[in-house]
Design a protein around this motif. Sequence first.
Motif, PDB file in Angstrom:
ATOM      1  N   ILE A  85       0.758  -1.160  -0.009  1.00 43.43           N
ATOM      2  CA  ILE A  85       0.047   0.148  -0.164  1.00 43.43           C
ATOM      3  C   ILE A  85       0.849   1.116   0.044  1.00 43.43           C
ATOM      4  CG2 ILE A  85      -1.754   1.230   1.317  1.00 43.43           C
ATOM      5  CD1 ILE A  85      -2.634  -1.460   2.387  1.00 43.43           C
ATOM      6  N   GLY A  86       0.665   2.107  -1.093  1.00 45.80           N
ATOM      7  CA  GLY A  86       1.351   3.484  -1.205  1.00 45.80           C
ATOM      8  C   GLY A  86       0.377   4.561  -1.354  1.00 45.80           C
ATOM      9  N   VAL A  87       1.062   5.625  -1.055  1.00 42.73           N
ATOM     10  CA  VAL A  87       0.212   6.823  -1.317  1.00 42.73           C
ATOM     11  C   VAL A  87       0.537   7.577  -2.522  1.00 42.73           C
ATOM     12  CG1 VAL A  87      -0.480   9.360  -0.632  1.00 42.73           C
ATOM     13  CG2 VAL A  87      -0.003   7.389   1.213  1.00 42.73           C
ATOM     14  N   ILE A  88      -0.487   7.667  -3.794  1.00 42.70           N
ATOM     15  CA  ILE A  88      -0.182   8.395  -4.881  1.00 42.70           C
ATOM     16  C   ILE A  88      -1.093   9.531  -5.168  1.00 42.70           C
ATOM     17  CG2 ILE A  88      -0.132   7.908  -7.384  1.00 42.70           C
ATOM     18  CD1 ILE A  88      -0.040   4.873  -6.940  1.00 42.70           C
ATOM     19  N   GLU A  89      -0.275  10.704  -5.309  1.00 46.29           N
ATOM     20  CA  GLU A  89      -1.041  11.828  -5.291  1.00 46.29           C
ATOM     21  C   GLU A  89      -2.097  11.982  -4.194  1.00 46.29           C
ATOM     22  OE1 GLU A  89      -0.916  14.385  -7.351  1.00 46.29           O
ATOM     23  OE2 GLU A  89       0.857  13.634  -8.792  1.00 46.29           O
ATOM     24  N   THR A  93      -3.667   9.810  -2.547  1.00 46.00           N
ATOM     25  CA  THR A  93      -4.550   8.850  -2.496  1.00 46.00           C
ATOM     26  C   THR A  93      -3.796   7.406  -2.159  1.00 46.00           C
ATOM     27  OG1 THR A  93      -5.937   9.616  -4.107  1.00 46.00           O
ATOM     28  CG2 THR A  93      -6.363   7.498  -3.606  1.00 46.00           C
ATOM     29  N   GLU A  94      -4.263   6.669  -1.107  1.00 53.52           N
ATOM     30  CA  GLU A  94      -3.791   5.174  -0.813  1.00 53.52           C
ATOM     31  C   GLU A  94      -4.316   4.291  -1.810  1.00 53.52           C
ATOM     32  OE1 GLU A  94      -3.910   5.764   4.080  1.00 53.52           O
ATOM     33  OE2 GLU A  94      -5.738   5.430   3.178  1.00 53.52           O
ATOM     34  N   LEU A 120      -9.782   0.519  -2.185  1.00 53.48           N
ATOM     35  CA  LEU A 120      -8.668   1.072  -2.379  1.00 53.48           C
ATOM     36  C   LEU A 120      -8.618   1.029  -4.158  1.00 53.48           C
ATOM     37  CD1 LEU A 120      -5.857  -0.412  -0.197  1.00 53.48           C
ATOM     38  CD2 LEU A 120      -6.936   1.851   0.006  1.00 53.48           C
ATOM     39  N   PRO A 121      -8.298   1.891  -4.846  1.00 51.05           N
ATOM     40  CA  PRO A 121      -7.778   1.807  -6.105  1.00 51.05           C
ATOM     41  C   PRO A 121      -6.457   0.956  -6.172  1.00 51.05           C
ATOM     42  CG  PRO A 121      -8.091   4.262  -5.709  1.00 51.05           C
ATOM     43  CD  PRO A 121      -7.966   3.363  -4.430  1.00 51.05           C
ATOM     44  N   THR A 122      -6.451   0.100  -7.491  1.00 52.77           N
ATOM     45  CA  THR A 122      -5.171  -0.714  -7.807  1.00 52.77           C
ATOM     46  C   THR A 122      -4.484  -0.172  -8.740  1.00 52.77           C
ATOM     47  OG1 THR A 122      -6.437  -2.604  -6.633  1.00 52.77           O
ATOM     48  CG2 THR A 122      -4.616  -3.086  -8.015  1.00 52.77           C
ATOM     49  N   VAL A 123      -3.106  -0.177  -8.740  1.00 51.80           N
ATOM     50  CA  VAL A 123      -2.226   0.169  -9.840  1.00 51.80           C
ATOM     51  C   VAL A 123      -1.328  -1.117 -10.016  1.00 51.80           C
ATOM     52  CG1 VAL A 123      -0.360   1.530 -10.640  1.00 51.80           C
ATOM     53  CG2 VAL A 123      -2.213   2.427  -9.045  1.00 51.80           C
ATOM     54  N   ASN A 124      -1.482  -1.803 -11.191  1.00 52.75           N
ATOM     55  CA  ASN A 124      -0.763  -3.166 -11.554  1.00 52.75           C
ATOM     56  C   ASN A 124       0.512  -2.447 -12.345  1.00 52.75           C
ATOM     57  OD1 ASN A 124      -2.192  -5.406 -10.626  1.00 52.75           O
ATOM     58  ND2 ASN A 124      -4.030  -4.180 -11.558  1.00 52.75           N
ATOM     59  N   LEU A 125       1.778  -2.809 -11.947  1.00 48.64           N
ATOM     60  CA  LEU A 125       3.121  -2.515 -12.585  1.00 48.64           C
ATOM     61  C   LEU A 125       3.355  -3.770 -13.278  1.00 48.64           C
ATOM     62  CD1 LEU A 125       4.834  -0.334 -10.165  1.00 48.64           C
ATOM     63  CD2 LEU A 125       3.091   0.475 -11.429  1.00 48.64           C
ATOM     64  N   ARG A 149      -4.510  11.193  -9.820  1.00 42.20           N
ATOM     65  CA  ARG A 149      -4.917  12.343  -9.102  1.00 42.20           C
ATOM     66  C   ARG A 149      -6.142  12.872  -9.615  1.00 42.20           C
ATOM     67  NH1 ARG A 149      -0.864  14.983 -11.656  1.00 42.20           N
ATOM     68  NH2 ARG A 149      -2.003  15.690 -13.384  1.00 42.20           N
ATOM     69  N   ARG A 150      -6.443  12.443 -10.928  1.00 41.10           N
ATOM     70  CA  ARG A 150      -7.945  12.797 -11.417  1.00 41.10           C
ATOM     71  C   ARG A 150      -9.080  11.752 -11.103  1.00 41.10           C
ATOM     72  NH1 ARG A 150      -6.969  16.905 -14.651  1.00 41.10           N
ATOM     73  NH2 ARG A 150      -4.924  17.483 -15.476  1.00 41.10           N
ATOM     74  N   LEU A 151      -8.624  10.646 -10.087  1.00 34.44           N
ATOM     75  CA  LEU A 151      -9.700   9.859  -9.813  1.00 34.44           C
ATOM     76  C   LEU A 151     -10.908  10.560  -8.968  1.00 34.44           C
ATOM     77  CD1 LEU A 151      -7.748   6.754  -9.239  1.00 34.44           C
ATOM     78  CD2 LEU A 151      -8.896   7.334 -11.232  1.00 34.44           C
ATOM     79  N   GLY A 152     -10.353  11.526  -8.147  1.00 40.52           N
ATOM     80  CA  GLY A 152     -11.420  12.256  -7.392  1.00 40.52           C
ATOM     81  C   GLY A 152     -11.815  11.109  -6.055  1.00 40.52           C
ATOM     82  N   HIS A 153     -10.943  10.329  -5.745  1.00 36.69           N
ATOM     83  CA  HIS A 153     -11.122   9.439  -4.709  1.00 36.69           C
ATOM     84  C   HIS A 153     -11.014   9.953  -3.435  1.00 36.69           C
ATOM     85  CE1 HIS A 153     -11.171   5.129  -3.286  1.00 36.69           C
ATOM     86  NE2 HIS A 153     -10.444   5.554  -2.362  1.00 36.69           N
ATOM     87  N   ARG A 154     -12.088   9.628  -2.501  1.00 36.18           N
ATOM     88  CA  ARG A 154     -12.299  10.352  -1.217  1.00 36.18           C
ATOM     89  C   ARG A 154     -12.626   9.227  -0.226  1.00 36.18           C
ATOM     90  NH1 ARG A 154     -14.917  13.741  -4.778  1.00 36.18           N
ATOM     91  NH2 ARG A 154     -13.777  15.719  -4.927  1.00 36.18           N
ATOM     92  N   LYS A 155     -11.885   9.404   1.019  1.00 36.01           N
ATOM     93  CA  LYS A 155     -12.203   8.644   1.930  1.00 36.01           C
ATOM     94  C   LYS A 155     -13.501   8.927   2.663  1.00 36.01           C
ATOM     95  CE  LYS A 155      -7.462   7.671   3.837  1.00 36.01           C
ATOM     96  NZ  LYS A 155      -6.786   7.379   5.138  1.00 36.01           N
ATOM     97  N   GLN A 156     -14.100   7.950   3.061  1.00 37.65           N
ATOM     98  CA  GLN A 156     -15.382   7.717   3.581  1.00 37.65           C
ATOM     99  C   GLN A 156     -15.620   7.665   4.930  1.00 37.65           C
ATOM    100  OE1 GLN A 156     -18.213   5.366   1.075  1.00 37.65           O
ATOM    101  NE2 GLN A 156     -16.445   5.365  -0.637  1.00 37.65           N
ATOM    102  N   GLY A 157     -14.443   7.287   5.789  1.00 38.89           N
ATOM    103  CA  GLY A 157     -14.683   6.871   7.113  1.00 38.89           C
ATOM    104  C   GLY A 157     -14.061   8.047   8.015  1.00 38.89           C
ATOM    105  N   LEU A 158     -13.808   7.901   9.066  1.00 36.20           N
ATOM    106  CA  LEU A 158     -13.442   8.924  10.147  1.00 36.20           C
ATOM    107  C   LEU A 158     -12.018   9.675   9.618  1.00 36.20           C
ATOM    108  CD1 LEU A 158     -13.538   9.799  13.088  1.00 36.20           C
ATOM    109  CD2 LEU A 158     -11.903   7.967  13.580  1.00 36.20           C
ATOM    110  N   THR A 159     -12.114  10.835   9.906  1.00 36.36           N
ATOM    111  CA  THR A 159     -10.954  11.564   9.679  1.00 36.36           C
ATOM    112  C   THR A 159     -10.334  11.988  10.958  1.00 36.36           C
ATOM    113  OG1 THR A 159     -11.823  12.707   7.751  1.00 36.36           O
ATOM    114  CG2 THR A 159      -9.924  13.751   8.728  1.00 36.36           C
ATOM    115  N   PRO A 160      -9.086  11.307  11.465  1.00 35.78           N
ATOM    116  CA  PRO A 160      -8.894  11.504  12.902  1.00 35.78           C
ATOM    117  C   PRO A 160      -7.931  13.009  13.081  1.00 35.78           C
ATOM    118  CG  PRO A 160      -7.113  10.270  11.392  1.00 35.78           C
ATOM    119  CD  PRO A 160      -8.501  10.138  10.801  1.00 35.78           C
ATOM    120  N   PRO A 161      -7.878  13.198  14.322  1.00 36.40           N
ATOM    121  CA  PRO A 161      -7.162  14.577  14.404  1.00 36.40           C
ATOM    122  C   PRO A 161      -6.031  14.741  13.927  1.00 36.40           C
ATOM    123  CG  PRO A 161      -7.471  13.355  16.524  1.00 36.40           C
ATOM    124  CD  PRO A 161      -8.400  12.507  15.514  1.00 36.40           C
ATOM    125  N   SER A 162      -5.444  15.760  13.482  1.00 33.42           N
ATOM    126  CA  SER A 162      -4.157  15.977  12.729  1.00 33.42           C
ATOM    127  C   SER A 162      -2.787  15.753  14.138  1.00 33.42           C
ATOM    128  CB  SER A 162      -4.205  16.968  12.007  1.00 33.42           C
ATOM    129  OG  SER A 162      -4.234  18.192  12.772  1.00 33.42           O
TER     130      SER A 162
END
Length: 532
Positions: A93-97, A99-100, A135-140, A259-272
Amino acid sequence: MTTLRTALDASSPPYQDNRAAMLARVDDLADEQAKALAGGGEKYVERHHRRGKLLARERIELLIDQDSAFLELSTLAGWGTDFPVGANLVTGIGVIEGTECMIVANDPTSRGGASNPSSLKKSARAAQIAAENHLPTVNLVESGGADLPTQKEIFIPGGGGFRNLTRASAGRRPTISLVFGNSTAGGAYIPGMSDYTVMVRGGAKVFLAGPPLVKMATGEESDDETLGGAEMHARTSGLADYLAEDEHDAIRLGRSIVRRLGHRKQGLTPPSTYADPLYDAEELLGLVPTDPKAPFDPREVIGRIVDGSDFDEFKPLYGSSLVTGWAQLHGNPIGILANAQGVLFSEEAQKAAQFIQLANQIDTPLLFLHNTTGYMVGAEYEQRGIIKHGAQMINAVSNSTVPHLSVVIGSSYGAGNYGMSGRAYDPRFMFSWVNARSAVMGAAQLAGVISIVSRASAEKKGVPFDEAADEQMRELVEAQIDAESTAYAISGMLYDDGVIDPRDTRTVLGICLSVINNLPIRGAEGYGVFRL
């Protein structure tokens, strides 16, 4: 006060002995993981680089956001088998733009990236994690296809990988393929079934059958580019959505797509902001005794992984060999169940069942820290209802719908593994410390049971019992079970998601909790019948 206090004496001889033993295991883990990181070896890595190609992990490093973490999964897949350690595949699992994403990368330096039975299990587990956590999936992609000598083990179940791609798309979990090299035969359906496909000019080769097979099947003379080259697919077949000039360009395009997927988390946003543990994670190295039968206080572990070492213990005076309570980890609320003295009695089982129900009532994920020999046995405990009470705990675990995280920090034997949400109970993520052991029971106990049964059988038949043969059998069985129950063996069979250094526990769990929050957390609204 709910802040944990530590009784650890880091200067004591037992602590120093424990630390030295754990460090030796950590060093050994690095050696075992190096086998996967080495791919096919120096010769094939150099040849790959000479062709102007990047390695699988180099591609991943360029793909994810700069200085972000990559949680590699199932690194030791295939350990203890005839297949390469790592199974010719890198998943994680990695963060791309921002997005996890689940990232799956073939390692073409190891047997051409061919898929074997361990590869299949590893990719299936990656698909399961992506599905459960949205999660979106990226296959290399760069693989020679199936490992033909083992085709009978992978052909039928291998079709599930293509099914997973189409179901991901239907579930609005975008799939992206960046094709760097071969994607042949069944492998051609990976870019064919992905939502977005990028192919590298002069590198990507995507076809159902290469020139030799086409010649054999139809008599047609052809070449790689005409049959399945990147430019042909971009201009003629339409299979390629984007034509990349080189590997770096393909990675740039992949990042742009995410970057253009517009993927958003739907769960809890913990404090920063949140507090770090009061106690040093380095001290986790000396907590676990060198004798696996010796107990240790899991509160010392909890105090080194949760925010501010703050732990609100639930039922502290009841069922004391199981510690339960509430905490936060990287700002995320979490319920924790941790084995204290190894054995689970009726009180511990009932306490666990209640606590799991409470966590579901308030939509709170659960963390299970395993160090158990299983449920208590014996006439007294049977008469007190250990089967019913153990069943209550397993019922609660089975029907809990909040995400579970499991970490084996010691032993995880027998039905205790089930009650503590072992692999069969589908925790969202499961990891093992380097010292971990899992089996139906301890090696000495298992060998002893076989010996007792054999002795009783001899007495029943009225024949002499061969003590020498029995001793030899016990030694052989103990050695076998010891070898089969190590963290490496368990991870090699994909019964966890990786073996970790104890010091990394908080970071690994923090990443997992972040991933879980891609979806809302919903507790169970009903359970099966509890036998009371």
